[in-house]
Structures are given as structure tokens and as C-alpha cells.
Scaffold this motif. Sequence first.
Motif, PDB file in Angstrom:
ATOM      1  N   LEU A 304      84.821  19.478  49.414  1.00  0.00           N
ATOM      2  CA  LEU A 304      83.640  19.311  50.248  1.00  0.00           C
ATOM      3  C   LEU A 304      83.112  20.674  50.656  1.00  0.00           C
ATOM      4  CD1 LEU A 304      81.700  17.507  51.898  1.00  0.00           C
ATOM      5  CD2 LEU A 304      83.358  17.653  53.783  1.00  0.00           C
ATOM      6  N   GLU A 305      81.869  20.929  50.289  1.00  0.00           N
ATOM      7  CA  GLU A 305      81.215  22.170  50.708  1.00  0.00           C
ATOM      8  C   GLU A 305      80.577  21.948  52.074  1.00  0.00           C
ATOM      9  OE1 GLU A 305      79.066  24.835  47.821  1.00  0.00           O
ATOM     10  OE2 GLU A 305      77.349  24.124  48.989  1.00  0.00           O
ATOM     11  N   VAL A 306      80.842  22.860  52.989  1.00  0.00           N
ATOM     12  CA  VAL A 306      80.253  22.762  54.330  1.00  0.00           C
ATOM     13  C   VAL A 306      79.460  24.029  54.623  1.00  0.00           C
ATOM     14  CG1 VAL A 306      82.069  21.248  55.207  1.00  0.00           C
ATOM     15  CG2 VAL A 306      82.286  23.721  55.482  1.00  0.00           C
ATOM     16  N   GLU A 307      78.468  23.899  55.480  1.00  0.00           N
ATOM     17  CA  GLU A 307      77.645  25.031  55.892  1.00  0.00           C
ATOM     18  C   GLU A 307      77.746  25.189  57.407  1.00  0.00           C
ATOM     19  OE1 GLU A 307      76.020  27.105  54.029  1.00  0.00           O
ATOM     20  OE2 GLU A 307      76.084  26.078  52.077  1.00  0.00           O
ATOM     21  N   ALA A 308      77.870  26.431  57.850  1.00  0.00           N
ATOM     22  CA  ALA A 308      77.840  26.729  59.279  1.00  0.00           C
ATOM     23  C   ALA A 308      76.389  26.876  59.729  1.00  0.00           C
ATOM     24  CB  ALA A 308      78.610  28.008  59.570  1.00  0.00           C
ATOM     25  N   LEU A 309      76.019  26.174  60.797  1.00  0.00           N
ATOM     26  CA  LEU A 309      74.672  26.256  61.353  1.00  0.00           C
ATOM     27  C   LEU A 309      74.759  26.708  62.809  1.00  0.00           C
ATOM     28  CD1 LEU A 309      72.837  23.096  59.930  1.00  0.00           C
ATOM     29  CD2 LEU A 309      72.701  25.463  59.147  1.00  0.00           C
ATOM     30  N   PRO A 310      74.595  28.003  63.065  1.00  0.00           N
ATOM     31  CA  PRO A 310      74.657  28.496  64.452  1.00  0.00           C
ATOM     32  C   PRO A 310      73.376  28.187  65.225  1.00  0.00           C
ATOM     33  CG  PRO A 310      75.152  30.235  62.843  1.00  0.00           C
ATOM     34  CD  PRO A 310      74.532  29.089  62.105  1.00  0.00           C
ATOM     35  N   ASP A 311      73.497  28.232  66.544  1.00  0.00           N
ATOM     36  CA  ASP A 311      72.327  28.132  67.403  1.00  0.00           C
ATOM     37  C   ASP A 311      71.349  29.259  67.073  1.00  0.00           C
ATOM     38  OD1 ASP A 311      73.617  26.086  68.784  1.00  0.00           O
ATOM     39  OD2 ASP A 311      74.498  27.466  70.246  1.00  0.00           O
ATOM     40  N   PRO A 312      70.045  28.993  67.115  1.00  0.00           N
ATOM     41  CA  PRO A 312      69.073  30.074  66.919  1.00  0.00           C
ATOM     42  C   PRO A 312      69.275  31.226  67.897  1.00  0.00           C
ATOM     43  CG  PRO A 312      67.979  27.936  66.808  1.00  0.00           C
ATOM     44  CD  PRO A 312      69.390  27.682  67.251  1.00  0.00           C
ATOM     45  N   ALA A 313      69.754  30.910  69.097  1.00  0.00           N
ATOM     46  CA  ALA A 313      69.979  31.967  70.092  1.00  0.00           C
ATOM     47  C   ALA A 313      71.035  32.957  69.615  1.00  0.00           C
ATOM     48  CB  ALA A 313      70.395  31.345  71.423  1.00  0.00           C
ATOM     49  N   PHE A 314      72.006  32.493  68.838  1.00  0.00           N
ATOM     50  CA  PHE A 314      73.033  33.390  68.304  1.00  0.00           C
ATOM     51  C   PHE A 314      72.413  34.357  67.305  1.00  0.00           C
ATOM     52  CE2 PHE A 314      76.161  34.370  64.965  1.00  0.00           C
ATOM     53  CZ  PHE A 314      77.122  35.017  65.720  1.00  0.00           C
ATOM     54  N   SER A 315      71.570  33.840  66.419  1.00  0.00           N
ATOM     55  CA  SER A 315      70.891  34.699  65.448  1.00  0.00           C
ATOM     56  C   SER A 315      70.048  35.748  66.163  1.00  0.00           C
ATOM     57  CB  SER A 315      70.002  33.862  64.518  1.00  0.00           C
ATOM     58  OG  SER A 315      70.736  32.830  63.903  1.00  0.00           O
ATOM     59  N   ASP A 316      69.361  35.338  67.205  1.00  0.00           N
ATOM     60  CA  ASP A 316      68.514  36.267  67.958  1.00  0.00           C
ATOM     61  C   ASP A 316      69.361  37.359  68.617  1.00  0.00           C
ATOM     62  OD1 ASP A 316      66.351  34.713  67.237  1.00  0.00           O
ATOM     63  OD2 ASP A 316      66.259  33.645  69.156  1.00  0.00           O
ATOM     64  N   ALA A 317      70.478  36.957  69.204  1.00  0.00           N
ATOM     65  CA  ALA A 317      71.352  37.929  69.880  1.00  0.00           C
ATOM     66  C   ALA A 317      71.939  38.913  68.881  1.00  0.00           C
ATOM     67  CB  ALA A 317      72.462  37.195  70.632  1.00  0.00           C
ATOM     68  N   LEU A 318      72.335  38.413  67.712  1.00  0.00           N
ATOM     69  CA  LEU A 318      72.885  39.282  66.684  1.00  0.00           C
ATOM     70  C   LEU A 318      71.828  40.251  66.161  1.00  0.00           C
ATOM     71  CD1 LEU A 318      75.171  40.146  64.847  1.00  0.00           C
ATOM     72  CD2 LEU A 318      74.610  38.234  63.322  1.00  0.00           C
ATOM     73  N   ALA A 319      70.609  39.768  65.968  1.00  0.00           N
ATOM     74  CA  ALA A 319      69.530  40.640  65.514  1.00  0.00           C
ATOM     75  C   ALA A 319      69.268  41.753  66.520  1.00  0.00           C
ATOM     76  CB  ALA A 319      68.260  39.824  65.285  1.00  0.00           C
ATOM     77  N   THR A 320      69.331  41.426  67.797  1.00  0.00           N
ATOM     78  CA  THR A 320      69.134  42.429  68.844  1.00  0.00           C
ATOM     79  C   THR A 320      70.219  43.502  68.782  1.00  0.00           C
ATOM     80  OG1 THR A 320      68.045  40.822  70.305  1.00  0.00           O
ATOM     81  CG2 THR A 320      68.967  42.796  71.328  1.00  0.00           C
ATOM     82  N   LYS A 321      71.476  43.075  68.589  1.00  0.00           N
ATOM     83  CA  LYS A 321      72.593  44.023  68.486  1.00  0.00           C
ATOM     84  C   LYS A 321      72.389  44.949  67.289  1.00  0.00           C
ATOM     85  CE  LYS A 321      75.297  42.298  71.809  1.00  0.00           C
ATOM     86  NZ  LYS A 321      75.749  43.058  72.988  1.00  0.00           N
ATOM     87  N   LEU A 322      71.989  44.382  66.153  1.00  0.00           N
ATOM     88  CA  LEU A 322      71.790  45.191  64.943  1.00  0.00           C
ATOM     89  C   LEU A 322      70.640  46.173  65.123  1.00  0.00           C
ATOM     90  CD1 LEU A 322      72.327  42.479  62.186  1.00  0.00           C
ATOM     91  CD2 LEU A 322      73.766  44.494  62.597  1.00  0.00           C
ATOM     92  N   ASN A 323      69.595  45.740  65.794  1.00  0.00           N
ATOM     93  CA  ASN A 323      68.451  46.639  66.030  1.00  0.00           C
ATOM     94  C   ASN A 323      68.865  47.819  66.908  1.00  0.00           C
ATOM     95  OD1 ASN A 323      66.675  45.128  64.505  1.00  0.00           O
ATOM     96  ND2 ASN A 323      65.985  43.898  66.255  1.00  0.00           N
ATOM     97  N   CYS A 324      69.741  47.577  67.866  1.00  0.00           N
ATOM     98  CA  CYS A 324      70.212  48.654  68.731  1.00  0.00           C
ATOM     99  C   CYS A 324      71.012  49.683  67.937  1.00  0.00           C
ATOM    100  CB  CYS A 324      71.070  48.107  69.861  1.00  0.00           C
ATOM    101  SG  CYS A 324      70.142  47.148  71.092  1.00  0.00           S
ATOM    102  N   ILE A 325      71.809  49.195  66.963  1.00  0.00           N
ATOM    103  CA  ILE A 325      72.585  50.109  66.120  1.00  0.00           C
ATOM    104  C   ILE A 325      71.645  50.949  65.267  1.00  0.00           C
ATOM    105  CG2 ILE A 325      74.225  50.226  64.208  1.00  0.00           C
ATOM    106  CD1 ILE A 325      75.467  47.663  65.281  1.00  0.00           C
ATOM    107  N   ALA A 326      70.609  50.299  64.704  1.00  0.00           N
ATOM    108  CA  ALA A 326      69.677  51.002  63.819  1.00  0.00           C
ATOM    109  C   ALA A 326      68.957  52.125  64.543  1.00  0.00           C
ATOM    110  CB  ALA A 326      68.679  50.020  63.232  1.00  0.00           C
ATOM    111  N   LYS A 327      68.751  51.951  65.843  1.00  0.00           N
ATOM    112  CA  LYS A 327      68.062  52.987  66.623  1.00  0.00           C
ATOM    113  C   LYS A 327      69.001  54.133  66.960  1.00  0.00           C
ATOM    114  CE  LYS A 327      64.893  49.640  68.744  1.00  0.00           C
ATOM    115  NZ  LYS A 327      64.453  48.987  69.997  1.00  0.00           N
TER     116      LYS A 327
END
Length: 327
Positions: A304-327
Motif C-alpha cells: 500500500l502506497e501512502v502519502e503524507a499530507l501536512p497542514d498548509p500551516a506547516f508548509s508556510d512555517a517551513l518556507a519561512t524558515k528556509l527564507n530566513c536561511i537564504a537571507k
Amino acid sequence: MQWLEKRWYSDRSAPCWLLPLERLYRYLAERRKQAYLSGKKQSWKAPVPVLVVGNISVGGTGKTPLTLWLVQWLRGQGYSPGIVSRGYGASPPGYPYEVTAASPAPEAGDEPLMMVQRTGCPLVIDPDRPAAVRYLLQHHACDLIISDDGLQHYALGRDIEIAVIDGERGLGNGRCMPAGPLREPETRLHSVDLVIQNGGDPGRFAPYRFNLVPESLHAPDRSKSMPLADLAGGRIHAVAGIGHPQRFFNTLRTAGLEVIEHAFPDHHPFTMSDLAFGDRLPVVMTEKDAVKVSSGAYDNVWFLEVEALPDPAFSDALATKLNCIAK
């Protein structure tokens, strides 16, 4: 070990004779961590961002499906990620060892092989995580590294830490090994960047949550597939050699199947006799277990193949963390 793990997650008590061992374990774990934080031991910093995915508890938390999601999400953000892993249970001819889709499961380990077969992401296993990262950067154009199950591997510096918690079992009795399931005290979660739980009631153990969504059934070599709904209402043998097999069995029951449970130890090396049940009922395995199965040797076996579906808020928080590193 299984009886002890059941006790860890059933109540808050622990055999009194384990408590001195727990205190010793906590002391040694904290001493090791502080050695890196104080500079007594050197932590190597990669020239690219390092994102660690791990947990503080023993047993399955759903860390691997979240890592698979991360690979695809990061690619969508324009990154070219690579993965490093300890490769638990692997027996490669040497280190660093690059896992390919054709690597033998005993050499590569089940989880690394599954991740490569699913994503095609470059992946190197080595107990020495910095050595694995150096190899990846020398041989692949990776601009971000995911350290799988690397929360306690302080020799590798990291930019973002993600801790995964089982949304059903939580942290068990809250004690450290061997009196409980924790690799580090619960307070360790206060220092990670993001904490996310796999299923369970929203907000029970973490501010973010992801669910595992069942997709389709595949033969072990992916030569054929069918919708999970095709087996709905039927009786099957469910086979799982993972950290928390009950979650897998419950997923199948939720899909409308009558499940005959067959739980094996985590990372179990499956043989033909393990899947011979003396009838013609379908056998459904986890994807991690299926990489150790030869399709030609088994009839009517699926994973059985399963997919993880995180809350959109998690994606947003992770994107913010990555943007801080890039700066």
C-alpha cells in the motif's frame, strides 16, 4: 523488547530497577549533546542548508512518509535535495554507500531503498553523517541536504530541525530509555524548529499535523497496480514489519477491509515462509517491507502506497524558515 515497548506506551509506570539505568542514559545523552554545543567536539557545517527530520522516541512515528513529502515539496520550491541516512539494518560493502533503485535491500536497508525507488533522490548512507554529506556534494548537484533520522547526530550541523511525534501514542510514559521510549528528554522538543504529529487529535502533541492518506496498491516490483477500493469489503492478510504496525492495520480497516494481522519486528528480513498463509487471500504489506520481497516469488502480494499530507500551516512555517536561511 516488544513487551517493554508495550509497557512504555500503555501507562506511566516503569519497572523500578530500570530507573537508575534511565538516569545514567539521560546523563550520558546530555553530556554528549553538551560536548558538541560547547565546542569540545566539533560539529561539521555543510556549505548548503541541512534539514534534519527525526524523533525523540523509539518506534515508528511516520518520519519516512514525511521525508518523502519533503523531497517533493522542496523540489517544488526550486531546491535539488539529497538525503543522508544511517541506514539502519543495512550491510553495505563499504561507506559512504550510495543507494540506487537497483541496490540489494540487505546492502541498502529498507527505508533508504524505498525512498530512492519512490523519489529518485540521491541518497547516501553512512554512520558518519558528515562523510555522507561530503560524498553527496562531490557527486551530485545538491543544494540542500535532508538528514533522515538525524536529530541525535550532533556531529552534523543543521539549519532546521523537524521533530515528528506519533499522534496516537505520543511520547508514551515520558521517560527515557530503557524505562521509557525517549531517546532524549521531552524538553528537547523546545529547541527544535518545527514539531509535527502524525495523525491524532489536532494540537494534542504538536502545533502541526499530517495525515497518511492511502493511495493505491502495487505489486512489489510495481509491474501492476490497482485501487485499494478494489479490495473493499474483502478479507486480507496484512503484513507489517515497522515500528508501529497497528497504524497500518487500522488504515486498512478504515478502508473497509477485514484484516488478519501479521506483525513482525521492525526491519524484519522477509522470507517466502513469512507470507505463506495457506490460502488464496490477498496479502497487503507496507511499502517499506515490500522492497525486501521479490515479486516473482509471491503471488497476490501487494504493498500500500501512502502519502503524507501536512497542514498548509506547516508548509508556510517551513518556507519561512528556509527564507530566513537564504537571507
